[in-house]
Design a protein around this motif. Sequence first.
Motif, mmCIF file in Angstrom:
data_model
loop_
_atom_site.group_PDB
_atom_site.id
_atom_site.type_symbol
_atom_site.label_atom_id
_atom_site.label_comp_id
_atom_site.label_asym_id
_atom_site.label_seq_id
_atom_site.Cartn_x
_atom_site.Cartn_y
_atom_site.Cartn_z
ATOM 1 N N ILE A 18 0.843 -1.191 0.000
ATOM 2 C CA ILE A 18 0.000 0.000 0.000
ATOM 3 C C ILE A 18 0.881 1.244 0.000
ATOM 4 C CG2 ILE A 18 -1.780 1.282 1.236
ATOM 5 C CD1 ILE A 18 -2.623 -1.400 2.470
ATOM 6 N N ASN A 19 0.706 2.044 -1.046
ATOM 7 C CA ASN A 19 1.422 3.324 -1.167
ATOM 8 C C ASN A 19 2.924 3.168 -0.976
ATOM 9 O OD1 ASN A 19 -1.072 4.466 -1.599
ATOM 10 N ND2 ASN A 19 -1.264 5.324 0.455
ATOM 11 N N LYS A 20 3.432 2.014 -1.383
ATOM 12 C CA LYS A 20 4.880 1.740 -1.337
ATOM 13 C C LYS A 20 5.494 1.917 0.044
ATOM 14 C CE LYS A 20 5.732 2.858 -6.209
ATOM 15 N NZ LYS A 20 5.792 1.456 -6.658
ATOM 16 N N LYS A 21 4.697 1.669 1.099
ATOM 17 C CA LYS A 21 5.265 1.800 2.439
ATOM 18 C C LYS A 21 4.672 0.832 3.455
ATOM 19 C CE LYS A 21 2.255 5.641 3.951
ATOM 20 N NZ LYS A 21 2.278 7.021 4.505
ATOM 21 N N ILE A 22 3.501 0.279 3.179
ATOM 22 C CA ILE A 22 2.856 -0.651 4.110
ATOM 23 C C ILE A 22 2.624 -1.973 3.394
ATOM 24 C CG2 ILE A 22 0.772 -1.118 5.457
ATOM 25 C CD1 ILE A 22 0.476 1.900 5.841
ATOM 26 N N ILE A 23 2.920 -3.070 4.071
ATOM 27 C CA ILE A 23 2.692 -4.403 3.516
ATOM 28 C C ILE A 23 1.627 -5.100 4.339
ATOM 29 C CG2 ILE A 23 3.707 -6.686 3.161
ATOM 30 C CD1 ILE A 23 6.313 -5.400 2.559
ATOM 31 N N VAL A 24 0.656 -5.677 3.657
ATOM 32 C CA VAL A 24 -0.351 -6.499 4.315
ATOM 33 C C VAL A 24 -0.028 -7.958 4.004
ATOM 34 C CG1 VAL A 24 -2.801 -7.062 4.496
ATOM 35 C CG2 VAL A 24 -2.091 -4.683 4.147
ATOM 36 N N ASP A 25 0.353 -8.698 5.048
ATOM 37 C CA ASP A 25 0.792 -10.096 4.982
ATOM 38 C C ASP A 25 2.115 -10.218 4.225
ATOM 39 O OD1 ASP A 25 -1.257 -11.075 6.596
ATOM 40 O OD2 ASP A 25 -2.604 -11.386 4.904
ATOM 41 N N THR A 26 2.841 -11.317 4.496
ATOM 42 C CA THR A 26 4.213 -11.405 3.994
ATOM 43 C C THR A 26 4.521 -12.674 3.215
ATOM 44 O OG1 THR A 26 5.148 -12.580 5.915
ATOM 45 C CG2 THR A 26 4.966 -10.165 6.073
ATOM 46 N N GLY A 27 3.570 -13.625 3.147
ATOM 47 C CA GLY A 27 3.940 -14.905 2.572
ATOM 48 C C GLY A 27 4.954 -15.603 3.454
ATOM 49 N N MET A 28 5.472 -16.742 2.973
ATOM 50 C CA MET A 28 6.399 -17.515 3.807
ATOM 51 C C MET A 28 7.664 -17.955 3.076
ATOM 52 S SD MET A 28 4.414 -21.178 3.976
ATOM 53 C CE MET A 28 3.967 -22.032 2.448
ATOM 54 N N THR A 29 7.729 -17.756 1.761
ATOM 55 C CA THR A 29 8.866 -18.241 0.976
ATOM 56 C C THR A 29 9.764 -17.065 0.630
ATOM 57 O OG1 THR A 29 7.338 -19.866 0.021
ATOM 58 C CG2 THR A 29 9.515 -19.683 -0.980
ATOM 59 N N ALA A 30 10.770 -16.821 1.469
ATOM 60 C CA ALA A 30 11.581 -15.610 1.343
ATOM 61 C C ALA A 30 12.252 -15.503 -0.017
ATOM 62 C CB ALA A 30 12.625 -15.564 2.453
#
Length: 217
Positions: A18-30
């Motif tokens: 979101i707006n290149k500054k907030i992440i919603v959830d991250t997944g698990m496979t780095a």
Amino acid sequence: MKIEFVYPGYYDSNIYVINKKIIVDTGMTAGEVLPRLERIMPLKDIEQIILTHAHYDHSGCAGEIMARSHAKLSIHEADAPFLQDDNGSGALHFGNKIRCPKPDILYKGGEKIPIGLNAEGVEEYLEVIHTPGHTVGCICLYEKNSKSLMSGDTVFSEGGIGRSDFPISAPDKMTESIGKLKILDVENLYPGHGRLTIGGAKRSVELSYMMSSRMNP
């Protein structure tokens, strides 16, 4: 609000920037997640990670992202303990151990997270909606100006709903939680898995409510 969509792989959660500054959830496979995020912005620019719930497929990369940025980690208080719990987070199901720092911000529901100004110069917010069911501390995020809902694993496109048979689920709360979403004016649905619904998403949420009512009377 500008939302950019990252799809790391089949088992990972969807990720929203979101707006290149907030992440919603991250997944698990780095190995898949981090390069895809870096195509959008430098990882050091991430200011906040919001987890819709504690399951490993949504939270597994949080620690590695935080190590490369100064991002604050946020989650609902009811799910926070499971970020250090291999069983509760489901990490063991994927043959892994969760390595997630303790969160910086705990939500109760009802908070408004500022995300920046829109094109008209008006401050926009993500409203935190506590939606127990899939887990006891699931949240959804609603942005009223764009009528956008980030629903985690509470509801999916085309009337789908999240499973509520996990050790940290609250199946008796699922239908009530979706009822909170059904009353919103939702045009765009950004779920935790599967395809997005852009336009006309309120019908999808209504179908999810009907399905949950039948499965969880």
